[in-house]
Design an enzyme around this catalytic site. Structure first.
Site, PDB file in Angstrom:
ATOM      1  N   ARG A  45     -59.836  19.223 -31.832  1.00 35.02           N
ATOM      2  CA  ARG A  45     -59.142  20.464 -31.489  1.00 35.02           C
ATOM      3  C   ARG A  45     -58.310  20.239 -30.228  1.00 35.02           C
ATOM      4  O   ARG A  45     -58.850  19.896 -29.178  1.00 35.02           O
ATOM      5  CB  ARG A  45     -60.139  21.615 -31.303  1.00 35.02           C
ATOM      6  CG  ARG A  45     -60.901  21.947 -32.570  1.00 35.02           C
ATOM      7  CD  ARG A  45     -61.905  23.070 -32.361  1.00 35.02           C
ATOM      8  NE  ARG A  45     -61.252  24.349 -32.138  1.00 35.02           N
ATOM      9  CZ  ARG A  45     -61.908  25.500 -31.971  1.00 35.02           C
ATOM     10  NH1 ARG A  45     -63.237  25.501 -32.015  1.00 35.02           N
ATOM     11  NH2 ARG A  45     -61.261  26.623 -31.766  1.00 35.02           N
ATOM     12  N   SER A 105     -66.692  37.300 -26.645  1.00 39.10           N
ATOM     13  CA  SER A 105     -65.422  37.175 -25.920  1.00 39.10           C
ATOM     14  C   SER A 105     -65.517  37.834 -24.546  1.00 39.10           C
ATOM     15  O   SER A 105     -65.105  37.257 -23.534  1.00 39.10           O
ATOM     16  CB  SER A 105     -64.288  37.814 -26.724  1.00 39.10           C
ATOM     17  OG  SER A 105     -64.122  37.151 -27.955  1.00 39.10           O
ATOM     18  N   ASP A 137     -58.704  36.416 -35.868  1.00 41.13           N
ATOM     19  CA  ASP A 137     -60.107  36.288 -36.258  1.00 41.13           C
ATOM     20  C   ASP A 137     -60.483  37.219 -37.411  1.00 41.13           C
ATOM     21  O   ASP A 137     -61.557  37.076 -37.996  1.00 41.13           O
ATOM     22  CB  ASP A 137     -61.028  36.552 -35.062  1.00 41.13           C
ATOM     23  CG  ASP A 137     -61.125  35.354 -34.135  1.00 41.13           C
ATOM     24  OD1 ASP A 137     -60.684  34.261 -34.535  1.00 41.13           O
ATOM     25  OD2 ASP A 137     -61.625  35.508 -33.011  1.00 41.13           O
TER      26      ASP A 137
END
Length: 411
Positions: free
Chosen positions: A98, A18, A292
């Site tokens: 998606r 990230s 997550d």
């Protein structure tokens, strides 16, 4: 996989993808392809895809595979397209399911020219040469924080800057905070007031940065320890002052009997020997800021037989797979019933005891499915993981590290 007894291990965690992916986009926006200022860059597949797309192998057709972050960030990045040819962004069959319409509509309203090549609202995308001319946009914040991060990062290089107004309940806010913190680290001012961000035209001032180890990857070691009888793990490269929202797992797993101590260069986590899951009353986890961690926590609670409810999981249906449905299907193989609903909630009944048949787990091309189910071997003796190579997306050395506490056989 088969379990071992108690253990004491040291783990070199992978770097945060990230952080890495945001820093790479900022580098590219500063017109720099020099990665030498970035130390401990992630070796995750998602980051490798981004490096290749930005710096090494540009072509008019860019296939990012399963890399959702790359799809969102590159859509905004290439909306600045000053080349004479259009750019096509595509990905895996799952990626083409998606949604990305929220981001595309925002960019088009600002002056970009992005169209869908197949299904409306989904990749692949065709991004034409166009100029972003408008300065203000409103965007739905309840779908994915990555859309907002993508817009934030390109904002300083726009001629008029950008004002972003958020509508709806913001999900995964720590990831947005990470983006803003990194922009400020590179000397870009972001003014934040009441769901409104204002960024004036500025330049990123690149300087050395060390990427922290990945707290999402660390979560599997908290889970492994929670499911073990006894043990300790030293996790190297984590920082006490972290940009990553998954830092929250320190408090979340404390409720599952895991204590932590900071060391020079990392974190030591220890199983509380007196922790008894039978005595734990109903637990409730609000994960709207840290979705997550959902799979890891749900599998940990299932393995411990704890009654638990999980909220704030609406974004899981647009991940690598519909994660709630996938969890429900795979846990049922252990005779564990997980109730899920359209609100993004999941409920485990603690009276269930995880069964011990030899189970074969489908991963649905989702790295987190592989990594959250593997530790259940510590409870049931054996677990087979299909398509185990999916872990390269975020934690390429996962199986090598897991072999320190489990016996792993590759078929």
């Amino acid at each position: 996989l088969a379990n071992k007894s108690t253990f004491e291990v040291t783990i070199d965690l992978p770097a945060s993808k990230s952080e890495s992916n945001r820093v790479l986009i900022i580098n590219a926006l500063a017109n720099s392809s020099d990665e030498s200022l970035i130390s401990n860059l992630s070796n995750a597949k998602d980051t490798e895809v981004l490096v290749k797309s930005l710096f090494k192998d540009f072509s008019s057709i860019i296939d990012i595979g399963h890399a959702g972050t790359a799809m969102r960030f590159l859509t905004a990045y290439y909306a600045l397209n000053n080349r004479n040819e259009a750019v096509v962004l595509t990905g895996s069959p799952r990626m083409q399911k998606r949604p990305i319409n929220v981001l595309v509509e925002a960019l088009n309203k600002l002056g970009a020219e992005i169209s869908y090549l197949k299904e409306e609202g989904y990749p692949p995308l065709k991004i034409q040469k166009a100029g972003i001319t408008k300065r203000e946009i409103s965007i739905n914040a309840s779908v994915s924080s990555q859309y907002i991060s993508a817009l934030l990062m390109i904002a300083p290089v726009l001629k008029k800057g950008l004002v972003i107004n958020l509508k709806g309940e913001l999900v995964s806010k720590p990831y947005l905070d990470m983006t803003i913190d990194l922009m400020r680290y590179f000397n870009v001012e972001v003014v934040e007031t009441n769901n409104r961000f204002e960024i004036s035209p500025q330049k990123y001032n690149l300087k050395p940065i060390e990427i922290e180890s990945d707290w999402s990857a660390a979560s599997y070691w908290f889970q492994i320890l929670a499911l073990s009888e006894e043990g300790s793990v030293i996790l190297k490269g984590l920082k006490q002052k972290s940009r990553q929202g998954d830092y929250a797992l320190l408090e979340l797993f404390k409720r599952l009997g895991i204590f932590s101590t900071w060391l020079d260069g990392g974190l030591k986590i220890i199983k509380n020997k007196t922790f008894d899951p039978v005595k734990i009353e109903d637990l409730s986890f609000d994960l709207i800021k840290t979705p997550d961690l959902a799979q890891t926590l749900i599998c940990a609670c299932a393995g411990l037989g704890i009654n638990a409810s999980f909220f704030g999981l609406s974004t899981l249906k647009i991940k690598e797979t519909n994660r709630l449905v996938a969890l429900q299907k795979e846990l049922s193989k252990f005779s564990v019933k997980l109730d899920v609903n359209e609100k993004g909630e999941a409920h485990l009944k603690g009276s269930q005891t995880i069964r011990k048949p030899k189970v074969s787990i489908e991963t649905y091309n989702d790295h987190r499915m592989a990594m959250c189910f593997a530790p259940l071997a510590l409870k049931v003796g054996n677990v087979d993981i299909n398509n185990p190579e999916v872990v390269v997306k975020s934690y390429p050395k996962f199986w090598e590290d897991l072999a320190k506490v489990c016996t792993i056989e590759v078929e």
